[in-house]
Enzyme design. Structure first.
Site, PDB file in Angstrom:
ATOM      1  CB  CYS A   6      19.032  47.246  -3.608  1.00  0.00           C
ATOM      2  SG  CYS A   6      18.779  46.997  -5.318  1.00  0.00           S
ATOM      3  CB  CYS A  52      23.926  49.632 -10.587  1.00  0.00           C
ATOM      4  SG  CYS A  52      22.559  50.438  -9.841  1.00  0.00           S
ATOM      5  CB  CYS A  99      23.336  43.567 -15.952  1.00  0.00           C
ATOM      6  SG  CYS A  99      22.627  42.864 -14.454  1.00  0.00           S
ATOM      7  CD  GLU A 148      24.877  38.696  -4.692  1.00  0.00           C
ATOM      8  OE1 GLU A 148      25.647  38.016  -4.254  1.00  0.00           O
ATOM      9  OE2 GLU A 148      24.856  39.617  -5.656  1.00  0.00           O
ATOM     10  CB  CYS A 200      17.448  39.400 -15.264  1.00  0.00           C
ATOM     11  SG  CYS A 200      16.598  40.652 -16.320  1.00  0.00           S
ATOM     12  CB  CYS A 249      21.327  44.989 -19.303  1.00  0.00           C
ATOM     13  SG  CYS A 249      19.647  45.319 -19.335  1.00  0.00           S
TER      14      CYS A 249
HETATM   15  S1  SF4 Z   1      20.157  45.491 -15.517  1.00  0.00           S
HETATM   16 FE1  SF4 Z   1      20.306  43.475 -15.141  1.00  0.00          FE
HETATM   17  S2  SF4 Z   1      18.735  42.687 -13.731  1.00  0.00           S
HETATM   18 FE2  SF4 Z   1      18.323  44.721 -14.757  1.00  0.00          FE
HETATM   19  S3  SF4 Z   1      16.851  44.270 -16.300  1.00  0.00           S
HETATM   20 FE3  SF4 Z   1      19.215  44.548 -17.200  1.00  0.00          FE
HETATM   21  S4  SF4 Z   1      19.695  42.245 -17.181  1.00  0.00           S
HETATM   22 FE4  SF4 Z   1      17.931  42.273 -15.834  1.00  0.00          FE
END
Ligand code: SF4
Length: 347
Positions: free
Chosen positions: A109, A336, A123, A96, A116, A120
């Site tokens: 963006c 975000c 996220c 995306e 990933c 996090c």
């Molecule tokens: S915020 Fe999401 S995309 Fe960014 S480093 Fe952390 S897990 Fe990865």
């Protein structure tokens, strides 16, 4: 859509494109024309490259590829000029990108990885796990595709979409060079931001290589304990080591750094947090971007206006500029940490 047997022209750096052109037996000046068509004129088809002879266009069409993304869906916010794009890659993976407009600023963006690995806790992308790195062309094409669709050129590019840019360092930096090439997309280096969750080897390499792109750190906590909870990468790269690496960067760069701080109710939004933040960043030339959290699920809650104002007030006498950035595109899950999972769920 990319055919894997063809040369992906947008994966090539300028010099490599020149070498490719010469290898095809074309005059060297054709490389510059091709670069213009790809990155400045931003055409989607070889047939539109009218300064190239028809047989050259046909030859290129047979051996090279310029379209790398298929659009799966485009969501436009009802409330603000923000669009979210879901793209399919040649192998069926999806990424995306988000386009936002504000006054004269048009920001794209972009994603740097499919999924990933850093997981996090706040996220949605992190919940997907890591699938693969994007190629240079796949990163660059997100901006070119969106520019063609919107009929407008980007003024700012941020690497804050899916993925950790410094875990795909080479492709990200090569893409950033293409974004900033004055004969191509021509976005100023200072308007291209690479945002890392704090991958220290990447920060150190970025410092050593002397890149002039903007660097941002997604900080989000003032103690290792809270940061480990929000960002497991902290176990490998604790705050003190991260800030030492950042200080080395600012000592060796004419530029300040930006710290992004996602404010989450009851987690990292206390006055003690604000005071600790001041102490931690006191000797680092920086700017602080506070981002009020927007709920993706029920585990974390948005910060109240009262807590947000208190936090801002506590930073009022801090020498660094502090801004509050409200996420755009909440109604289309373009903020975000909201990328991708919403689409997966809805399938
Ligand atoms: S915020 Fe999401 S995309 Fe960014 S480093 Fe952390 S897990 Fe990865």
């Amino acid at each position: 859509m990319a055919n894997s047997n063809k040369i992906i022209l947008k994966d090539l750096a300028k010099q490599e494109l020149s070498e490719f052109v010469v290898r095809q037996g074309l005059e060297p000046f054709r490389a510059r024309q091709l670069f213009h068509w790809l990155f400045q004129k931003n055409v989607a088809y070889f047939s539109q490259m009218t300064t190239l002879k028809k047989e050259v266009r046909e030859k290129l069409q047979a051996i090279a590829e310029i379209n790398l993304l298929d659009s799966v869906s485009i969501a436009a916010s009802q409330n603000e000029p923000t669009h979210k794009f879901l793209f399919a890659l040649h192998d069926g993976n999806r990424v995306e990108s988000v386009y936002m407009e504000e006054a004269n600023r048009r920001t794209v963006c972009v994603s740097s990885q499919v999924g990933c690995a850093l997981n996090c806790d706040f996220c949605a992308t992190g919940k997907m796990g890591f699938r693969r790195n994007l190629s240079v062309g796949e990163i660059v094409e997100q901006v070119l595709w969106i520019e063609r669709h919107m009929g407008k050129e980007a003024t700012n590019i941020v690497m804050m979409g899916m993925g950790e840019p410094f875990l795909n360092f080479d492709a990200v930096l090569r893409a950033a060079e293409l974004f900033s090439d004055p004969e191509g997309i021509a976005v100023s280096k200072r308007k291209i931001t690479i945002s890392t969750a704090g991958v220290i080897p990447g920060i150190e390499r970025f410092t050593q290589e002397g890149h002039r792109f903007k660097l941002a750190i997604s900080l989000n906590a003032t103690t290792d304990e809270i940061r480990r909870k929000l960002m497991p990468v902290t176990k490998k790269y604790p705050l003190s080591q991260l800030l030492t690496a950042v200080k080395r960067y600012t000592d060796n760069s004419p530029y300040q750094i930006t710290f992004e701080y996602l404010l989450i109710a009851g987690m990292n939004d206390s006055l003690q947090d604000a005071k600790r933040l001041r102490r931690l960043l006191a000797h680092i030339p920086c700017k602080i971007n506070l981002i009020p959290y927007n709920s993706v699920d029920s585990r974390y809650q948005p910060v109240s206006d009262r807590r947000l104002n208190g936090f801002v007030q506590a930073l009022a006498t801090f020498s660094a500029p502090v801004t509050v950035r409200r996420s755009n595109g909440l109604d289309i899950q373009a903020a975000c940490g909201q990328l991708y999972t919403q689409n997966v769920k809805s399938k």
